[in-house]
Design an enzyme around this catalytic site. Structure first.
Site, short mmCIF file in Angstrom:
data_model
loop_
_atom_site.label_atom_id
_atom_site.label_comp_id
_atom_site.label_asym_id
_atom_site.label_seq_id
_atom_site.Cartn_x
_atom_site.Cartn_y
_atom_site.Cartn_z
N GLU A 143 -88.45 58.86 -30.65
CA GLU A 143 -88.35 60.14 -31.33
C GLU A 143 -88.13 59.95 -32.82
OE1 GLU A 143 -84.81 62.69 -31.08
OE2 GLU A 143 -83.90 61.12 -29.87
N PRO A 166 -87.06 61.56 -40.71
CA PRO A 166 -88.23 60.90 -40.15
C PRO A 166 -88.43 59.49 -40.73
CG PRO A 166 -88.74 63.16 -40.77
CD PRO A 166 -87.37 62.86 -41.32
N SER A 167 -89.12 58.66 -39.94
CA SER A 167 -89.45 57.28 -40.32
C SER A 167 -88.21 56.44 -40.59
CB SER A 167 -90.38 57.26 -41.54
OG SER A 167 -91.57 58.00 -41.27
N ARG A 168 -87.08 56.86 -40.02
CA ARG A 168 -85.80 56.14 -40.17
C ARG A 168 -85.31 56.07 -41.61
NH1 ARG A 168 -86.66 56.98 -35.43
NH2 ARG A 168 -86.16 55.57 -33.71
N LEU A 169 -85.78 56.98 -42.44
CA LEU A 169 -85.35 57.03 -43.85
C LEU A 169 -84.20 58.03 -43.97
CD1 LEU A 169 -88.85 56.92 -45.57
CD2 LEU A 169 -87.25 55.04 -45.15
#
Length: 228
Positions: A20, A200-203
């Site tokens: 996710e 999002p994108s682990r940022l």
């Protein structure tokens, strides 16, 4: 949002695949964070409760370290946030309390998965005074009050022993249960607090507070943004 994916490439291995993207609508930075981490926590906690999405927002991981340097962690419930820190209650003879006596420092972690936020705390611990302990103890349901007397928390116990102890304390105290001397609260006084907001994108957004100056003085905080 993708479904959770669990792969089993071999009988002795479990592999969790990406499942996710974290998304929060707010953007937390040192510029819009509160000056004091306890104020920031209170704000987030109220929002978490108001969202009605998190079943038990007061649940937190408590990590302690025994004198030889061996860590242990367990889930406890936050009961109060006051001007000094984070408060929980327990038996003073439990493993967690013994380790806090040996090494008066602790770490806390809150994870509110449903709203993609978490909070991490590191600090010193102190016991609550007798009046504070008694005030909270007598706010608990009668069953919990009796249970505090019946349970020698963390000690090995035989089958049926707890029921027998509970019966004896019920007979002894009835509905007028005093607060035990061996039970009470601990306060974690923070020296470091980090707020994590999923992106999002682990940022992710990460904002950390570090206490500056003497631990006994009024706190002054250095606020930084951390790389995700």
């Amino acid at each position: 949002m993708a479904d959770f994916v669990l792969a089993e490439p071999a009988p002795d291995k479990i592999k969790v695949l990406p499942h996710e993207q974290y998304v929060t609508s707010d953007h937390l930075t040192p510029l819009n964070a509160a000056d004091d981490p306890l104020d920031q926590f209170r704000s987030w906690f109220k929002e978490t409760v108001a969202s009605k999405k998190v079943a038990e927002p007061e649940a937190m991981t408590l990590a302690t370290v025994a004198a030889p340097g061996i860590p242990s962690a367990r889930i406890v419930l936050l009961k109060q946030v006051d001007a000094r820190g984070f408060v929980f209650f327990t038996n003073y003879t439990s493993r967690k309390s013994r380790e806090l006596e040996e090494n008066p420092h602790a770490a806390l972690a809150f994870y509110w998965r449903e709203i993609h936020r978490s909070v991490r705390v590191v600090g010193r611990v102190e016991k609550l005074n007798k009046e504070e302990n008694e005030e909270y103890f007598h706010s608990r349901p009668i069953g919990s009050q009796l249970g505090a007397w019946a349970s020698r928390q963390s000690a090995v116990i035989g089958e049926g022993v707890l029921d027998e102890r509970l019966k004896r304390v019920q007979e002894k105290f009835g509905e007028n249960v005093p607060a035990p001397d061996f039970w009470g609260g601990w306060r974690v006084v923070p020296d470091e607090v980090e707020f994590w907001s999923g992106k999002p994108s682990r940022l992710h957004d990460r904002v950390r507070y570090l206490r500056e100056g003497s631990p006994d003085a009024a706190p002054s905080w250095k606020i930084d943004r951390l790389s995700p």
